[in-house]
Design a protein around this motif. Sequence first.
Motif, PDB file in Angstrom:
ATOM      1  N   MET A  18       0.834  -1.182   0.000  1.00 30.10           N
ATOM      2  CA  MET A  18       0.000   0.000   0.000  1.00 30.10           C
ATOM      3  C   MET A  18       0.883   1.251   0.000  1.00 30.10           C
ATOM      4  SD  MET A  18      -3.038   0.868   2.604  1.00 30.10           S
ATOM      5  CE  MET A  18      -3.748   2.463   2.643  1.00 30.10           C
ATOM      6  N   THR A  19       0.513   2.225  -0.792  1.00 33.72           N
ATOM      7  CA  THR A  19       1.278   3.455  -0.919  1.00 33.72           C
ATOM      8  C   THR A  19       0.702   4.527  -0.008  1.00 33.72           C
ATOM      9  OG1 THR A  19       1.646   2.892  -3.233  1.00 33.72           O
ATOM     10  CG2 THR A  19       2.095   5.145  -2.589  1.00 33.72           C
ATOM     11  N   ASP A  20       1.571   5.325   0.592  1.00 33.08           N
ATOM     12  CA  ASP A  20       1.107   6.433   1.424  1.00 33.08           C
ATOM     13  C   ASP A  20       0.535   7.541   0.555  1.00 33.08           C
ATOM     14  OD1 ASP A  20       1.879   5.259   3.823  1.00 33.08           O
ATOM     15  OD2 ASP A  20       3.899   6.074   3.693  1.00 33.08           O
ATOM     16  N   HIS A  21      -0.483   8.202   1.077  1.00 30.89           N
ATOM     17  CA  HIS A  21      -1.078   9.341   0.390  1.00 30.89           C
ATOM     18  C   HIS A  21      -0.220  10.584   0.617  1.00 30.89           C
ATOM     19  CE1 HIS A  21      -4.514   6.626   0.348  1.00 30.89           C
ATOM     20  NE2 HIS A  21      -5.051   7.415  -0.566  1.00 30.89           N
ATOM     21  N   ARG A  22      -0.041  11.359  -0.419  1.00 30.80           N
ATOM     22  CA  ARG A  22       0.772  12.572  -0.375  1.00 30.80           C
ATOM     23  C   ARG A  22      -0.026  13.782   0.124  1.00 30.80           C
ATOM     24  NH1 ARG A  22       3.191  14.811  -5.915  1.00 30.80           N
ATOM     25  NH2 ARG A  22       3.335  16.948  -5.252  1.00 30.80           N
ATOM     26  N   PHE A  23      -1.348  13.793  -0.113  1.00 28.68           N
ATOM     27  CA  PHE A  23      -2.181  14.936   0.236  1.00 28.68           C
ATOM     28  C   PHE A  23      -3.116  14.583   1.383  1.00 28.68           C
ATOM     29  CE2 PHE A  23      -1.222  15.217  -4.343  1.00 28.68           C
ATOM     30  CZ  PHE A  23      -0.429  16.357  -4.299  1.00 28.68           C
ATOM     31  N   LEU A  24      -3.425  15.593   2.213  1.00 28.43           N
ATOM     32  CA  LEU A  24      -4.244  15.408   3.398  1.00 28.43           C
ATOM     33  C   LEU A  24      -5.683  15.856   3.158  1.00 28.43           C
ATOM     34  CD1 LEU A  24      -1.731  16.927   5.974  1.00 28.43           C
ATOM     35  CD2 LEU A  24      -2.088  14.504   5.434  1.00 28.43           C
ATOM     36  N   VAL A  25      -6.614  15.305   3.913  1.00 31.31           N
ATOM     37  CA  VAL A  25      -8.008  15.738   3.863  1.00 31.31           C
ATOM     38  C   VAL A  25      -8.058  17.212   4.265  1.00 31.31           C
ATOM     39  CG1 VAL A  25     -10.287  15.432   4.899  1.00 31.31           C
ATOM     40  CG2 VAL A  25      -8.896  13.433   4.323  1.00 31.31           C
ATOM     41  N   GLY A  26      -8.800  18.003   3.495  1.00 35.26           N
ATOM     42  CA  GLY A  26      -8.913  19.434   3.745  1.00 35.26           C
ATOM     43  C   GLY A  26      -7.894  20.270   2.999  1.00 35.26           C
ATOM     44  N   GLN A  27      -6.885  19.644   2.428  1.00 39.19           N
ATOM     45  CA  GLN A  27      -5.846  20.366   1.692  1.00 39.19           C
ATOM     46  C   GLN A  27      -6.356  20.794   0.328  1.00 39.19           C
ATOM     47  OE1 GLN A  27      -2.196  18.136   1.384  1.00 39.19           O
ATOM     48  NE2 GLN A  27      -1.164  19.718   0.212  1.00 39.19           N
ATOM     49  N   GLN A  28      -5.984  22.000  -0.106  1.00 44.95           N
ATOM     50  CA  GLN A  28      -6.305  22.451  -1.451  1.00 44.95           C
ATOM     51  C   GLN A  28      -5.164  22.058  -2.375  1.00 44.95           C
ATOM     52  OE1 GLN A  28      -7.228  26.644  -1.195  1.00 44.95           O
ATOM     53  NE2 GLN A  28      -9.380  26.152  -0.926  1.00 44.95           N
ATOM     54  N   VAL A  29      -5.522  21.476  -3.520  1.00 46.29           N
ATOM     55  CA  VAL A  29      -4.541  21.006  -4.497  1.00 46.29           C
ATOM     56  C   VAL A  29      -4.994  21.409  -5.891  1.00 46.29           C
ATOM     57  CG1 VAL A  29      -3.763  19.054  -3.081  1.00 46.29           C
ATOM     58  CG2 VAL A  29      -5.671  18.741  -4.642  1.00 46.29           C
ATOM     59  N   LEU A  30      -4.093  21.321  -6.848  1.00 47.08           N
ATOM     60  CA  LEU A  30      -4.425  21.616  -8.241  1.00 47.08           C
ATOM     61  C   LEU A  30      -4.765  20.326  -8.965  1.00 47.08           C
ATOM     62  CD1 LEU A  30      -1.643  24.187  -9.172  1.00 47.08           C
ATOM     63  CD2 LEU A  30      -4.070  24.643  -8.855  1.00 47.08           C
ATOM     64  N   LEU A  31      -5.899  20.313  -9.647  1.00 45.30           N
ATOM     65  CA  LEU A  31      -6.314  19.183 -10.472  1.00 45.30           C
ATOM     66  C   LEU A  31      -5.870  19.458 -11.897  1.00 45.30           C
ATOM     67  CD1 LEU A  31      -7.955  16.560 -10.914  1.00 45.30           C
ATOM     68  CD2 LEU A  31      -9.956  18.013 -11.265  1.00 45.30           C
ATOM     69  N   ASP A  32      -5.086  18.559 -12.465  1.00 47.00           N
ATOM     70  CA  ASP A  32      -4.621  18.712 -13.843  1.00 47.00           C
ATOM     71  C   ASP A  32      -5.765  18.481 -14.820  1.00 47.00           C
ATOM     72  OD1 ASP A  32      -2.036  19.144 -12.946  1.00 47.00           O
ATOM     73  OD2 ASP A  32      -1.476  17.040 -13.151  1.00 47.00           O
ATOM     74  N   ARG A  33      -5.739  19.222 -15.891  1.00 45.75           N
ATOM     75  CA  ARG A  33      -6.758  19.076 -16.931  1.00 45.75           C
ATOM     76  C   ARG A  33      -6.422  17.864 -17.801  1.00 45.75           C
ATOM     77  NH1 ARG A  33      -9.769  23.332 -20.369  1.00 45.75           N
ATOM     78  NH2 ARG A  33     -10.568  21.979 -21.991  1.00 45.75           N
ATOM     79  N   ASN A  34      -7.452  17.096 -18.123  1.00 48.24           N
ATOM     80  CA  ASN A  34      -7.290  15.996 -19.074  1.00 48.24           C
ATOM     81  C   ASN A  34      -8.601  15.803 -19.825  1.00 48.24           C
ATOM     82  OD1 ASN A  34      -9.027  14.175 -17.688  1.00 48.24           O
ATOM     83  ND2 ASN A  34      -7.372  13.520 -16.367  1.00 48.24           N
ATOM     84  N   ALA A  35      -8.656  14.836 -20.700  1.00 45.09           N
ATOM     85  CA  ALA A  35      -9.839  14.631 -21.532  1.00 45.09           C
ATOM     86  C   ALA A  35     -11.087  14.301 -20.708  1.00 45.09           C
ATOM     87  CB  ALA A  35      -9.573  13.517 -22.541  1.00 45.09           C
TER      88      ALA A  35
END
Length: 72
Positions: free
Chosen positions: A1-18
């Motif tokens: 299992m891989t650790d998550h890099r981002f936390l609940v409540g954190q604002q992040v950028l969503l990359d655009r894709n199709a």
Amino acid sequence: MTDHRFLVGQQVLLDRNALTRAAGVVEVLRQLPSDVDGAPQYRVKATGEGFERLAKEHQLSAFVAAAETFRS
């Protein structure tokens, strides 16, 4: 299992894709189990949208608000 890099409540950028078509700042609502390839997944939501999205970690990047960038 891989650790998550981002936390609940954190604002992040969503990359655009199709599939997402929209890109921008989203909030992490939940950390989900990794997919079959071991990539962490998240439930995210943009402020102006009435729905949540599933996002894989590779679709997200750290977001630093402008006010935080120019702190002295």
